[in-house]
Design a protein around this motif. Structure first.
Motif, PDB file in Angstrom:
ATOM      1  N   ILE A 129       0.829  -1.208   0.000  1.00 33.17           N
ATOM      2  CA  ILE A 129       0.000   0.000   0.000  1.00 33.17           C
ATOM      3  C   ILE A 129       0.863   1.257   0.000  1.00 33.17           C
ATOM      4  CG2 ILE A 129      -0.233   0.120   2.525  1.00 33.17           C
ATOM      5  CD1 ILE A 129      -3.130   1.030   2.043  1.00 33.17           C
ATOM      6  N   ILE A 130       2.039   1.202   0.628  1.00 33.24           N
ATOM      7  CA  ILE A 130       2.943   2.345   0.626  1.00 33.24           C
ATOM      8  C   ILE A 130       3.529   2.557  -0.759  1.00 33.24           C
ATOM      9  CG2 ILE A 130       5.034   3.325   1.617  1.00 33.24           C
ATOM     10  CD1 ILE A 130       2.665   3.155   3.550  1.00 33.24           C
ATOM     11  N   ALA A 131       3.964   1.448  -1.407  1.00 32.67           N
ATOM     12  CA  ALA A 131       4.516   1.555  -2.754  1.00 32.67           C
ATOM     13  C   ALA A 131       3.472   2.059  -3.744  1.00 32.67           C
ATOM     14  CB  ALA A 131       5.057   0.204  -3.201  1.00 32.67           C
ATOM     15  N   THR A 156     -15.620  -0.083  -6.122  1.00 29.80           N
ATOM     16  CA  THR A 156     -14.724   0.782  -6.903  1.00 29.80           C
ATOM     17  C   THR A 156     -15.190   1.067  -8.328  1.00 29.80           C
ATOM     18  OG1 THR A 156     -13.403  -1.065  -7.763  1.00 29.80           O
ATOM     19  CG2 THR A 156     -12.767  -0.157  -5.605  1.00 29.80           C
ATOM     20  N   GLY A 157     -16.101   0.255  -8.867  1.00 25.07           N
ATOM     21  CA  GLY A 157     -16.472   0.397 -10.270  1.00 25.07           C
ATOM     22  C   GLY A 157     -15.449  -0.178 -11.230  1.00 25.07           C
ATOM     23  N   ILE A 158     -14.481  -0.915 -10.687  1.00 30.29           N
ATOM     24  CA  ILE A 158     -13.404  -1.517 -11.479  1.00 30.29           C
ATOM     25  C   ILE A 158     -13.521  -3.030 -11.364  1.00 30.29           C
ATOM     26  CG2 ILE A 158     -10.897  -1.776 -11.681  1.00 30.29           C
ATOM     27  CD1 ILE A 158     -10.739   1.060 -10.381  1.00 30.29           C
ATOM     28  N   GLU A 159     -13.608  -3.706 -12.502  1.00 28.96           N
ATOM     29  CA  GLU A 159     -13.791  -5.165 -12.487  1.00 28.96           C
ATOM     30  C   GLU A 159     -12.503  -5.857 -12.921  1.00 28.96           C
ATOM     31  OE1 GLU A 159     -16.564  -8.645 -14.540  1.00 28.96           O
ATOM     32  OE2 GLU A 159     -17.215  -6.555 -14.589  1.00 28.96           O
ATOM     33  N   ILE A 160     -11.884  -6.561 -11.998  1.00 33.17           N
ATOM     34  CA  ILE A 160     -10.671  -7.322 -12.286  1.00 33.17           C
ATOM     35  C   ILE A 160     -10.941  -8.788 -11.953  1.00 33.17           C
ATOM     36  CG2 ILE A 160      -8.200  -7.556 -11.882  1.00 33.17           C
ATOM     37  CD1 ILE A 160      -8.187  -4.735 -10.741  1.00 33.17           C
ATOM     38  N   HIS A 161     -10.849  -9.640 -12.951  1.00 31.04           N
ATOM     39  CA  HIS A 161     -11.070 -11.065 -12.694  1.00 31.04           C
ATOM     40  C   HIS A 161      -9.998 -11.576 -11.742  1.00 31.04           C
ATOM     41  CE1 HIS A 161     -11.457 -15.385 -13.341  1.00 31.04           C
ATOM     42  NE2 HIS A 161     -12.628 -15.142 -13.937  1.00 31.04           N
ATOM     43  N   TRP A 178      -1.378  12.133   1.078  1.00 34.08           N
ATOM     44  CA  TRP A 178      -1.457  10.732   1.490  1.00 34.08           C
ATOM     45  C   TRP A 178      -2.864  10.338   1.927  1.00 34.08           C
ATOM     46  CZ3 TRP A 178       1.218   6.556   0.616  1.00 34.08           C
ATOM     47  CH2 TRP A 178       2.549   6.661   0.249  1.00 34.08           C
ATOM     48  N   PRO A 179      -3.561  11.142   2.752  1.00 37.54           N
ATOM     49  CA  PRO A 179      -4.936  10.741   3.116  1.00 37.54           C
ATOM     50  C   PRO A 179      -5.855  10.608   1.899  1.00 37.54           C
ATOM     51  CG  PRO A 179      -4.132  12.400   4.641  1.00 37.54           C
ATOM     52  CD  PRO A 179      -3.114  12.299   3.533  1.00 37.54           C
ATOM     53  N   GLU A 180      -5.703  11.503   0.908  1.00 40.88           N
ATOM     54  CA  GLU A 180      -6.516  11.378  -0.302  1.00 40.88           C
ATOM     55  C   GLU A 180      -6.254  10.053  -1.010  1.00 40.88           C
ATOM     56  OE1 GLU A 180      -7.179  15.204  -2.809  1.00 40.88           O
ATOM     57  OE2 GLU A 180      -5.207  15.417  -1.854  1.00 40.88           O
ATOM     58  N   VAL A 181      -4.986   9.710  -1.152  1.00 43.46           N
ATOM     59  CA  VAL A 181      -4.630   8.471  -1.848  1.00 43.46           C
ATOM     60  C   VAL A 181      -5.186   7.254  -1.117  1.00 43.46           C
ATOM     61  CG1 VAL A 181      -2.701   6.971  -2.473  1.00 43.46           C
ATOM     62  CG2 VAL A 181      -2.570   9.419  -2.941  1.00 43.46           C
ATOM     63  N   ILE A 182      -5.013   7.213   0.185  1.00 41.01           N
ATOM     64  CA  ILE A 182      -5.412   6.036   0.961  1.00 41.01           C
ATOM     65  C   ILE A 182      -6.926   5.873   1.007  1.00 41.01           C
ATOM     66  CG2 ILE A 182      -5.334   4.935   3.227  1.00 41.01           C
ATOM     67  CD1 ILE A 182      -2.672   4.968   1.693  1.00 41.01           C
ATOM     68  N   PHE A 183      -7.657   6.967   1.149  1.00 40.11           N
ATOM     69  CA  PHE A 183      -9.100   6.862   1.389  1.00 40.11           C
ATOM     70  C   PHE A 183      -9.961   7.162   0.167  1.00 40.11           C
ATOM     71  CE2 PHE A 183      -7.338   7.876   5.636  1.00 40.11           C
ATOM     72  CZ  PHE A 183      -7.761   6.738   6.307  1.00 40.11           C
ATOM     73  N   SER A 184      -9.409   7.815  -0.865  1.00 44.24           N
ATOM     74  CA  SER A 184     -10.270   8.319  -1.931  1.00 44.24           C
ATOM     75  C   SER A 184      -9.831   7.935  -3.336  1.00 44.24           C
ATOM     76  CB  SER A 184     -10.349   9.860  -1.838  1.00 44.24           C
ATOM     77  OG  SER A 184     -10.817  10.265  -0.570  1.00 44.24           O
ATOM     78  N   TYR A 185      -8.932   6.969  -3.480  1.00 46.58           N
ATOM     79  CA  TYR A 185      -8.493   6.555  -4.806  1.00 46.58           C
ATOM     80  C   TYR A 185      -8.962   5.123  -5.074  1.00 46.58           C
ATOM     81  CZ  TYR A 185      -5.811  10.489  -6.507  1.00 46.58           C
ATOM     82  OH  TYR A 185      -5.457  11.714  -7.020  1.00 46.58           O
ATOM     83  N   PRO A 186     -10.043   4.971  -5.870  1.00 47.25           N
ATOM     84  CA  PRO A 186     -10.574   3.627  -6.118  1.00 47.25           C
ATOM     85  C   PRO A 186      -9.590   2.705  -6.814  1.00 47.25           C
ATOM     86  CG  PRO A 186     -11.592   5.245  -7.581  1.00 47.25           C
ATOM     87  CD  PRO A 186     -10.824   6.010  -6.559  1.00 47.25           C
ATOM     88  N   GLY A 187      -8.660   3.267  -7.618  1.00 50.29           N
ATOM     89  CA  GLY A 187      -7.669   2.428  -8.278  1.00 50.29           C
ATOM     90  C   GLY A 187      -6.801   1.679  -7.283  1.00 50.29           C
ATOM     91  N   LEU A 188      -6.415   2.348  -6.207  1.00 47.31           N
ATOM     92  CA  LEU A 188      -5.634   1.690  -5.160  1.00 47.31           C
ATOM     93  C   LEU A 188      -6.462   0.613  -4.478  1.00 47.31           C
ATOM     94  CD1 LEU A 188      -3.230   3.229  -2.601  1.00 47.31           C
ATOM     95  CD2 LEU A 188      -5.160   1.908  -1.754  1.00 47.31           C
ATOM     96  N   ILE A 225      -4.447   2.813 -11.638  1.00 44.83           N
ATOM     97  CA  ILE A 225      -5.712   2.925 -12.364  1.00 44.83           C
ATOM     98  C   ILE A 225      -6.301   4.279 -11.997  1.00 44.83           C
ATOM     99  CG2 ILE A 225      -7.967   1.906 -12.805  1.00 44.83           C
ATOM    100  CD1 ILE A 225      -6.890  -0.762 -11.846  1.00 44.83           C
ATOM    101  N   ASP A 226      -6.205   5.241 -12.919  1.00 45.91           N
ATOM    102  CA  ASP A 226      -6.638   6.609 -12.634  1.00 45.91           C
ATOM    103  C   ASP A 226      -8.122   6.762 -12.940  1.00 45.91           C
ATOM    104  OD1 ASP A 226      -6.472   9.203 -11.841  1.00 45.91           O
ATOM    105  OD2 ASP A 226      -5.364   9.921 -13.583  1.00 45.91           O
ATOM    106  N   HIS A 227      -8.861   7.351 -12.018  1.00 45.38           N
ATOM    107  CA  HIS A 227     -10.328   7.477 -12.084  1.00 45.38           C
ATOM    108  C   HIS A 227     -10.949   6.078 -11.999  1.00 45.38           C
ATOM    109  CE1 HIS A 227      -9.787  11.686 -12.887  1.00 45.38           C
ATOM    110  NE2 HIS A 227      -9.069  11.412 -13.953  1.00 45.38           N
ATOM    111  N   GLY A 228     -10.784   5.271 -13.043  1.00 45.05           N
ATOM    112  CA  GLY A 228     -11.047   3.842 -12.917  1.00 45.05           C
ATOM    113  C   GLY A 228     -12.416   3.346 -13.291  1.00 45.05           C
TER     114      GLY A 228
END
Length: 212
Positions: A3-5, A62-67, A20-30, A78-81
């Motif tokens: 998660i740090i990388a 997340t709205g992102i489908e990964i098998h 950092w808080p935005e990335v951890i809590f608000s980025y669906p790609g992560l 994955i930006d926006h995603g």
């Protein structure tokens, strides 16, 4: 810790320069990548039902489908995603960037390898459809809304439907008239070439009459 990388990679590659808080809590790609790690871990251990369920939860959140069968390298961004779909036999290398609406899909209904291999450092623009068991070479670029059904050479950019290489780095290929790959018909291009030839002929005729 992954998660740090992932977070560091997102902060470096996103021009919005999130905190950092935005990335951890608000980025669906992560979040999607972390859910996939769990789903893939279950899938590889034969717990395929649980793997699919974890993947389903990740898609709902997340709205992102990964098998869960897909193999993903390190630091995928994955930006926006929203609307991203990654198929079962797809593989993704390290430091890849994927924008919203991208599909890494298949063209065959048969079992086996059906989805693309994306090598390190590739960028896939919004809405692009990459279909079939093809390879996107290292650090290639896929233009937004392109449809890619053939392999892409490393360090090249492709755009269009079907996607074709543009720029000075394009590999040499056998072509027919107007630079199209052999065997492909392009009636619109042929008509435009005809019109251009007629305009050149008219220009030459006009210049001669003015000179005379």
């Amino acid at each position: 810790m992954e998660i740090i990388a992932l977070g560091r990679s997102i902060r470096e590659r996103d021009p919005a320069r999130p905190s950092w808080p935005e990335v951890i809590f608000s980025y669906p790609g992560l979040h999607a990548v972390l859910w996939h790690r769990l789903a893939h871990w279950l899938w590889r251990r034969g717990l395929r039902g649980l793997g699919r369920f974890a993947s389903h939860l990740g898609r709902m959140l997340t709205g992102i489908e990964i098998h869960p069968g897909a193999r993903i390298g390190q630091r995928l961004f994955i930006d926006h995603g929203m609307g991203v779909v990654i198929g079962e036999t797809a593989t993704i290398g390290d430091d890849v960037t994927i924008y919203h609406g991208v599909t890494l899909g298949g063209l065959s209904m048969k079992a086996g390898k059906r989805h693309p291999d994306v090598q390190d450092g590739v960028i896939i623009g919004a809405g692009a459809q990459v279909l079939g068991p093809i390879t996107l070479g290292e650090r290639s670029r896929i233009g937004a809304n392109s449809v890619v059904v053939a392999p892409v050479a490393p360090h090249t950019t492709v755009v269009g439907i079907p996607a074709r290489c543009v720029g000075a780095d394009c590999p040499d290929t056998a072509t027919v008239g107007y630079g199209l790959p052999a065997g492909e018909a392009d009636p619109v291009g042929e008509r435009l070439a005809t019109v251009e030839a007629e305009l050149r002929a008219l220009k030459v005729l006009l210049e001669r009459r003015l000179a005379g």
